[in-house]
Design a protein around this motif. Structure first.
Motif, PDB file in Angstrom:
ATOM      1  N   UNK A 142       0.816  -1.212   0.000  1.00  0.00           N
ATOM      2  CA  UNK A 142       0.000   0.000   0.000  1.00  0.00           C
ATOM      3  C   UNK A 142       0.847   1.258   0.000  1.00  0.00           C
ATOM      4  N   UNK A 143       1.904   1.264   0.819  1.00  0.00           N
ATOM      5  CA  UNK A 143       2.792   2.434   0.875  1.00  0.00           C
ATOM      6  C   UNK A 143       3.444   2.637  -0.490  1.00  0.00           C
ATOM      7  N   UNK A 144       3.916   1.535  -1.082  1.00  0.00           N
ATOM      8  CA  UNK A 144       4.558   1.635  -2.393  1.00  0.00           C
ATOM      9  C   UNK A 144       3.563   2.172  -3.419  1.00  0.00           C
ATOM     10  N   UNK A 145       2.345   1.615  -3.403  1.00  0.00           N
ATOM     11  CA  UNK A 145       1.327   2.052  -4.357  1.00  0.00           C
ATOM     12  C   UNK A 145       1.007   3.538  -4.168  1.00  0.00           C
ATOM     13  N   UNK A 146       0.829   3.935  -2.893  1.00  0.00           N
ATOM     14  CA  UNK A 146       0.514   5.338  -2.602  1.00  0.00           C
ATOM     15  C   UNK A 146       1.606   6.261  -3.103  1.00  0.00           C
ATOM     16  N   UNK A 147       2.865   5.895  -2.829  1.00  0.00           N
ATOM     17  CA  UNK A 147       3.986   6.729  -3.266  1.00  0.00           C
ATOM     18  C   UNK A 147       4.013   6.823  -4.789  1.00  0.00           C
ATOM     19  N   UNK A 148       3.773   5.692  -5.455  1.00  0.00           N
ATOM     20  CA  UNK A 148       3.786   5.687  -6.918  1.00  0.00           C
ATOM     21  C   UNK A 148       2.666   6.576  -7.476  1.00  0.00           C
ATOM     22  N   UNK A 149       1.483   6.497  -6.821  1.00  0.00           N
ATOM     23  CA  UNK A 149       0.361   7.308  -7.285  1.00  0.00           C
ATOM     24  C   UNK A 149       0.681   8.794  -7.206  1.00  0.00           C
ATOM     25  N   UNK A 150       1.248   9.212  -6.057  1.00  0.00           N
ATOM     26  CA  UNK A 150       1.553  10.632  -5.888  1.00  0.00           C
ATOM     27  C   UNK A 150       2.632  11.047  -6.885  1.00  0.00           C
ATOM     28  N   UNK A 151       3.628  10.158  -7.067  1.00  0.00           N
ATOM     29  CA  UNK A 151       4.687  10.477  -8.025  1.00  0.00           C
ATOM     30  C   UNK A 151       4.091  10.622  -9.429  1.00  0.00           C
ATOM     31  N   UNK A 152       3.184   9.724  -9.771  1.00  0.00           N
ATOM     32  CA  UNK A 152       2.534   9.815 -11.077  1.00  0.00           C
ATOM     33  C   UNK A 152       1.764  11.123 -11.190  1.00  0.00           C
ATOM     34  N   UNK A 153       1.114  11.505 -10.077  1.00  0.00           N
ATOM     35  CA  UNK A 153       0.384  12.767 -10.071  1.00  0.00           C
ATOM     36  C   UNK A 153       1.313  13.944 -10.321  1.00  0.00           C
ATOM     37  N   UNK A 154       2.476  13.911  -9.675  1.00  0.00           N
ATOM     38  CA  UNK A 154       3.436  15.006  -9.857  1.00  0.00           C
ATOM     39  C   UNK A 154       3.943  15.046 -11.296  1.00  0.00           C
ATOM     40  N   UNK A 155       4.041  13.883 -11.917  1.00  0.00           N
ATOM     41  CA  UNK A 155       4.544  13.843 -13.293  1.00  0.00           C
ATOM     42  C   UNK A 155       3.554  14.471 -14.268  1.00  0.00           C
ATOM     43  N   UNK A 156       2.225  14.240 -14.008  1.00  0.00           N
ATOM     44  CA  UNK A 156       1.249  14.787 -14.960  1.00  0.00           C
ATOM     45  C   UNK A 156       0.809  16.193 -14.566  1.00  0.00           C
ATOM     46  N   UNK A 157       1.061  16.588 -13.297  1.00  0.00           N
ATOM     47  CA  UNK A 157       0.561  17.886 -12.815  1.00  0.00           C
ATOM     48  C   UNK A 157       0.996  19.069 -13.676  1.00  0.00           C
ATOM     49  N   UNK A 158       2.261  19.121 -14.133  1.00  0.00           N
ATOM     50  CA  UNK A 158       2.682  20.305 -14.892  1.00  0.00           C
ATOM     51  C   UNK A 158       1.855  20.550 -16.146  1.00  0.00           C
ATOM     52  N   UNK A 159       1.179  19.509 -16.670  1.00  0.00           N
ATOM     53  CA  UNK A 159       0.400  19.727 -17.883  1.00  0.00           C
ATOM     54  C   UNK A 159      -0.917  20.454 -17.578  1.00  0.00           C
ATOM     55  N   UNK A 160      -1.273  20.531 -16.296  1.00  0.00           N
ATOM     56  CA  UNK A 160      -2.406  21.376 -15.914  1.00  0.00           C
ATOM     57  C   UNK A 160      -1.846  22.663 -15.343  1.00  0.00           C
ATOM     58  N   UNK A 161      -2.478  23.782 -15.657  1.00  0.00           N
ATOM     59  CA  UNK A 161      -1.973  25.043 -15.152  1.00  0.00           C
ATOM     60  C   UNK A 161      -2.545  25.276 -13.754  1.00  0.00           C
ATOM     61  N   UNK A 162      -1.817  24.817 -12.737  1.00  0.00           N
ATOM     62  CA  UNK A 162      -2.331  24.920 -11.376  1.00  0.00           C
ATOM     63  C   UNK A 162      -1.941  26.237 -10.720  1.00  0.00           C
ATOM     64  N   UNK A 163      -1.042  26.957 -11.320  1.00  0.00           N
ATOM     65  CA  UNK A 163      -0.640  28.235 -10.746  1.00  0.00           C
ATOM     66  C   UNK A 163       0.216  28.077  -9.503  1.00  0.00           C
ATOM     67  N   UNK A 164       0.617  26.860  -9.202  1.00  0.00           N
ATOM     68  CA  UNK A 164       1.439  26.622  -8.019  1.00  0.00           C
ATOM     69  C   UNK A 164       2.642  25.787  -8.448  1.00  0.00           C
ATOM     70  N   UNK A 165       3.841  26.207  -8.094  1.00  0.00           N
ATOM     71  CA  UNK A 165       4.995  25.385  -8.453  1.00  0.00           C
ATOM     72  C   UNK A 165       5.035  24.137  -7.584  1.00  0.00           C
TER      73      UNK A 165
END
Lengths: 889, 257
Positions: free
Chosen positions: A368-391
């Protein structure tokens, strides 16, 4: 092991089943036994493990996201101090301009900038921006902002705007913008009783945009960007705003040094020069301190909020696990009895189950910890393609808490869930080995449970009803508290008591579907065979569905209430008024091109031309009135019933107006004006406008020809409010007339968006619990299939087709899921409505709103999921050959 | 029994092997046997003789390695699962050693289950006849848990007969019963054949059970080893003993009773 019978450390596992003993470890018979059993039950344990895996992944994601929010906040906060070397700070905002001067006089200090922000309303055409403004510092190092275009502001009426704000207002370098601010009179007014106060007035100034600034480090990304004026201008504005008796104070002075290496000397010197300062810190230290203060507030709230949902997921996972272990123990009862026969003591069996739970919990939690970490990392990888206005950071940063907390929680929940099954395992009598074990049944639910469940449910409901009553009588705070507490307690009661009533409800549902054929009847009967398991499985789903249904119902009820309230509070969506006055002090007439422009805006339900006027009564009271035809008024009001009875010869007097202008209890009112007098019949109204209404003809009787000077508009139902308002602003500003747009519709839209966004997040978080519960349904079905191998084979032997067998399991899955979902939805409807009543009872009557669309979706999801959950178990079941029914044991 | 009627079940060169190569086990080895309609036949043999395998193949519960089985005019070897399921549902009944009643249904619901699975209508008159013949009056609303072993097996017999199948297979129907209940169940099976005209094929290893049948087919080592008409416990026992003397310590078969 009590070594009275067979030699204890030889191979009890081998002697009772075909599992090979694990080599070596004769010193740990329990561990060996556990591992052997786990290998036999891998599939079943895996399903339970997934429940834990999802929950721990949830917790991990929450903690990681919390860390990212904190570090992002830190980055933003520290960016505000730019490249300052030191920060002179005061914890209670008591640094003065003199302190700033003293700091500036210290040797080695290149520049000092007081942290000061001013707020003003910038407008152009119909568009308004509420803007924060800072001073342009003497040293570039003290500001995170960079000039993108033009020059820094120098004069009294210069301003540099953030690029996006300029774009929104349609401004470029060299354009002018209106700024509204308040100026306090320099001389105090003296009251009759001797007390003094300062009058103030609002002024509008035209400012020239000298430059556009950008914010490369996103320091002000979350506060709408920062405009810049010269330091002298800002000081003047602040002084104008606060009056002659008070001087500005600051919480921090940013200091740039001539030689950044001489930090320590400068720190000493500054501390001496500004003795009142709490601290002289490096920028980094100060940013850390500020973030720590923030974390004490909103970050913790965020964490607690989300972790509460992770908690729900964990409880559901615990139910699924407890369920699985209960079945495992029941299935192994014969072998457990054999172990007892050959000398295992109760403690060993107890420990063996707990050890099994611990191993399962650990493996699943790590995953679960591994999966959670991977999910957040995946989120960080795709986040820049959305303009969130936050670095955002590019990678996750793991720390001990992020890894250990989910692990500990996962293992603990699994262990706690396994305690009852472990006790059941230790209670298996040695004699059970000698009896034929056809259908292992667990003990029925006890009286204690029944009493406890009743007490909790009744007590909780009483509290809930009390909370609703308090909410209705205006004690919303206490009401919400009582409702939440009552709701939680009664839900626990419902869950504890589920084993008594849930199977019966399932039976009733089953009888309904049972009429549709033998497969359905078999399925319905099967749900009644192990009431406790059916109850636990359906309950796991019920929890999630109850909460989702509660939130959607609560939101729907709240929305209807707020809608009604907002309709009443703001009877008119949008108002366009002129900003200048004619010679008599009345607002200027509405220019015809503005009227045409407004009428040309799509998505407006109605546009009414009205005339605002301040009338006098014959006893020299004033009444603000609005002249409009009854048809126009009715068409534009959100609560048209408030204009009932309004017509020629009447004055429609809202209750608030009557109270404010002393018109209460009057049947007729005579208004007087330059053109004469008119006596009007009073029509009382519950409209919440600030004006009384009369027809234009009646107005003409008291004043000569006042042209319509305002436009009232209603936004069409279902229209995109923001787009409509923007279209209206564009249309009006294109005319370049001096008019302003106001109205509650934007505020109202903002309310609804907040409700929708929160609802979306909450439902998303709760969906995790629902997913876990559905895994539980699949798990239960698989276990049922394993338990009923012989029975299914017999049915196949006497003519049940494979299709019918699949159908039976599908119906069983859908029954369990459907019952859990239906009961959850019903409970959620009641809780949601009760909660909304407790919270909003004093705002207005909270109607019982059933969000049919959401209810339909939830039910459909549950049924489809129940169906899907039956697919894999059914595949195993149809593989059973009919001949298995004839095999003896 | 003197009148020979047409065989309802026939096996021709029937064989069944498990495993392959050196580990091959011949559970059945070229069996030819006929079972007449309206008779109560016992298949008897020692443990591992292949009697259960024979019954599984005759009933279409298991697939043969070679040879043919006919139920009436239908060759059931080679039928697909769907056709076999239909066949079992409409033309064959089963009585199991473990009773295999559904615990959540009443006796009556258990009895009528096969008809319902087939989507048919229960013949109430026939149900009444069965209930009377099997002595189940007053027990119909009870669940299996409330019935004795003998009563449960009688319910199972009624269930096997409710669809009026061409043949009923009974696998050690008295294996889980005490001797008195066992005798009772066997009498009921015999009455079903004599009074209701049913055909029953029973597998047993017990000579005294086999003695209730009209005919005993002896099987040993996967082959037909004898045929006794109108057996008595003594003649059945003698037949079994003869097998044991001829084939000492047969242990290869995988199927056991």
């Amino acid at each position: 092991m009590t070594a009275t019978t067979t030699p204890p450390t030889t191979t009890p596992v081998v002697s009772t089943d075909s599992t090979p003993a694990l080599g070596g470890g004769s010193r740990y018979p329990t561990a060996r036994l556990t591992l052997g059993q786990m290998r036999r039950s891998t599939g079943r344990l895996a399903a339970a493990g997934i429940a834990i895996l999802i929950s721990t992944a949830f917790v991990t994601v929450t903690l990681l996201v919390g860390n990212i929010v904190t570090s992002t906040t830190y980055d933003q906060v520290s960016a505000r101090y730019a490249d300052a070397d030191l920060v002179v700070s005061h914890s209670s905002w008591e640094l003065t301009p003199e302190d700033a001067e003293a700091a500036g006089a210290v040797d080695g200090v290149a520049a000092v900038q007081a942290q000061q922000t001013y707020f003003t309303e910038l407008s152009r055409g119909g568009k308004v921006v509420y803007q924060s403004i800072a001073a342009h510092p003497a040293d570039e190092r003290l500001s995170p902002l960079r000039l993108a275009e033009g020059d820094w502001p120098q004069g009294q009426t210069d301003i540099a705007l953030p690029t996006d704000v300029a774009e929104r207002l349609g401004l470029g370098v060299g354009d002018t913008v209106n700024a509204n601010r308040w100026i306090v009179d320099p001389e105090p007014e003296v009251q009759e009783d001797g007390s003094t106060w300062y009058d103030n007035q609002e002024v509008t100034e035209k400012l020239t945009v000298t430059g556009l600034v950008e914010d490369p480090y996103q320091a002000y990304a979350l506060t709408g960007g920062m405009a810049v004026v010269s330091a002298a201008t800002l000081d003047q504005w602040v002084a104008d705003d606060s009056g002659p008796d008070s001087s500005p104070t600051y919480d921090a002075l940013l200091v740039a040094l001539d030689d950044p290496a001489a930090l320590e000397e400068a720190r000493q010197a500054l501390a001496e020069a500004v003795p009142s300062a709490t601290d002289v810190l490096t920028t980094q230290e100060y940013a850390e301190q500020v973030v720590a203060e923030m974390s004490g507030g909103q970050n913790i709230v965020f964490l607690v909020f989300v972790l509460a949902f992770a908690g729900v997921a964990l409880v559901v996972a615990g139910l699924v696990i407890a369920n699985t272990f209960q079945v495992l123990v029941a299935q192994r009862s014969r072998m457990l009895a054999l172990l007892r026969c050959i000398g295992a003591d109760t403690g060993q069996l107890y420990r063996s189950v707990l050890l099994e739970a611990a191993i399962l919990g650990l493996i699943a939690s790590v995953a679960g910890v591994v999966l959670g970490a991977l999910l957040v990392q995946a989120g960080l990888l795709v986040a820049p393609s959305f303009d969130l206005g936050v670095p955002l950071p590019g990678t996750i940063s793991l720390n001990a808490a992020v890894v250990l907390v989910p692990l500990a929680v996962g293992v603990l929940v699994t262990l706690v869930a396994a305690v009852t099954p472990a006790r059941a395992a230790s209670r298996v009598a040695p004699l059970a080995a000698l009896r034929p074990s056809d259908a292992p049944t667990l003990r029925g639910a006890g009286k204690v449970r029944a009493v406890l469940a009743t007490l909790l449910t009744v007590g909780g409901v009483a509290l809930l009803v009390g909370g609703m009553a308090m909410g209705r009588t205006g004690q919303a705070d206490l009401g919400i508290l009582a409702a939440v507490l009552g709701g939680s307690v009664s839900l626990v009661g419902v869950i504890v008591g589920a084993v008594f009533w849930l199977p019966r409800v399932a039976g009733a549902f089953g009888r309904l579907v049972g009429t549709s054929g033998p497969a359905a009847r078999l399925a319905a009967a099967n749900t009644q065979r192990n009431p406790r398991r059916t109850a636990a499985t359906a309950t796991a789903l019920l929890i999630g569905v109850t909460l989702v249904s509660m939130m959607t119902t609560g939101a729907a009820s709240a929305r209807v209430t707020l809608d009604q309230e907002l309709d009443a509070q703001y009877p008119v969506d949008l108002q366009v008024g002129t900003t200048s006055s004619d010679d008599e002090g009345n607002p200027s007439a509405m220019p015809g091109d503005v009227t045409d422009a407004v009428r040309g805006v799509g998505d407006l339900r109605a546009v009414a031309e009205v005339t605002t006027y301040v009338a006098e009564t014959t006893d020299e009271e004033v009444v603000p009135v609005v002249a409009a035809t009854p048809e126009a008024l009715t068409s534009v009001l959100n609560t048209p019933e408030g204009a009932e009875g309004f017509g020629p010869g009447t004055l429609l007097v809202p209750a608030g107006v009557a109270k404010n202008y002393g018109l209460e209890g009057r049947d007729t009112i005579t208004l007087s004006g330059p053109a004469g007098e008119v006596t009007l019949d009073v029509v009382p109204s519950d409209l919440r406008t600030h004006d009384a209404f009369l027809t234009p003809l009646d107005l003409a009787a008291i004043t000569p020809a006042v042209a319509p000077n305002a436009l009232w508009a209603g936004v069409a139902d279902g229209a995109d409010v923001a787009a409509t308002v923007a279209a209206l602003q564009d249309a009006v500003s294109a005319t370049e007339e001096a008019v302003e747009i106001s109205g509650a519709v934007v505020e109202r839209e903002a309310y609804q968006q907040v409700i929708d966004v929160i609802l979306g997040i909450v439902v998303g978080l709760l969906a995790v619990a629902v997913v876990i519960a559905l895994i539980g349904v699949a798990n239960t079905l698989s276990l049922s299939v394993i338990e009923r191998t012989r029975e299914n084979a017999m049915l196949r032997a006497i003519g049940l087709t494979t299709g019918q067998l699949r159908g039976t399991l599908a119906v069983e899955g859908m029954l369990i899921a459907g019952v859990g979902a239906v009961l959850g939805i019903v409970l959620g409807l009641v809780y949601g409505w009760a909660g909304a009543t407790a919270a909003l009872g004093n705002v207005g009557t909270v109607p019982f709103v059933v969000p049919w669309a959401e209810v339909g979706v939830m039910l459909a999801v549950a049924l489809v999921a129940g169906l899907v959950a039956s697919v894999v178990p059914a595949r195993a079941a149809v593989r059973t050959r009919p001949v298995a029914a004839l095999a003896a044991e | 029994m003197s009148t020979q009627t047409a065989p309802v079940v026939r096996a021709r060169s029937l064989s069944k092997t498990y495993g392959r190569g050196e580990a091959v086990v011949r559970a059945l080895d070229g069996v030819d046997v006929d079972f007449e309609q309206g008779r109560f036949t016992a298949i008897m043999g020692p443990s591992g003789s292949g009697k259960s395998t024979l019954m599984h193949l005759l009933a279409g519960l298991d697939s043969a390695s070679g040879g043919q089985v006919f139920l009436g005019e239908t060759e059931i070897t080679g039928l697909g699962d769907k056709a076999l399921t239909r066949l079992r549902r409409d033309r064959v009944g089963f009585v199991f050693q473990q009773f295999n009643l559904l615990p959540m249904f009443t006796a009556e619901q258990n009895i009528t289950l096969p008809v319902e699975l087939a989507g048919g209508k229960v013949d109430r008159a026939w149900l009444g006849t069965l209930v009377e013949t099997l002595g189940l009056g007053g027990r119909l609303t009870h669940r299996p848990g409330e019935l004795s072993g003998g009563q449960q097996q009688r319910v199972a017999i009624a269930r096997a007969l409710i669809a009026q199948p061409e043949v009923v297979f009974a696998d050690e129907p008295t294996g889980n019963l005490d001797s008195r209940s066992g005798a009772e169940v066997l009498s009921f099976l015999r009455r079903s054949v004599r009074e209701l005209g049913r055909t029953i094929i029973m597998v047993t290893h017990d000579p005294s059970a086999a003695a209730y049948a009209d005919r005993v087919v002896l099987i040993a080592d996967g082959k037909i080893a004898g045929d006794i008409s109108d057996p008595t416990p003594e003649s059945a026992m003698a037949g079994l003993d003869a097998l044991r003397t001829l084939e000492p310590a047969v242990t290869t078969g995988r199927t056991g009773a």
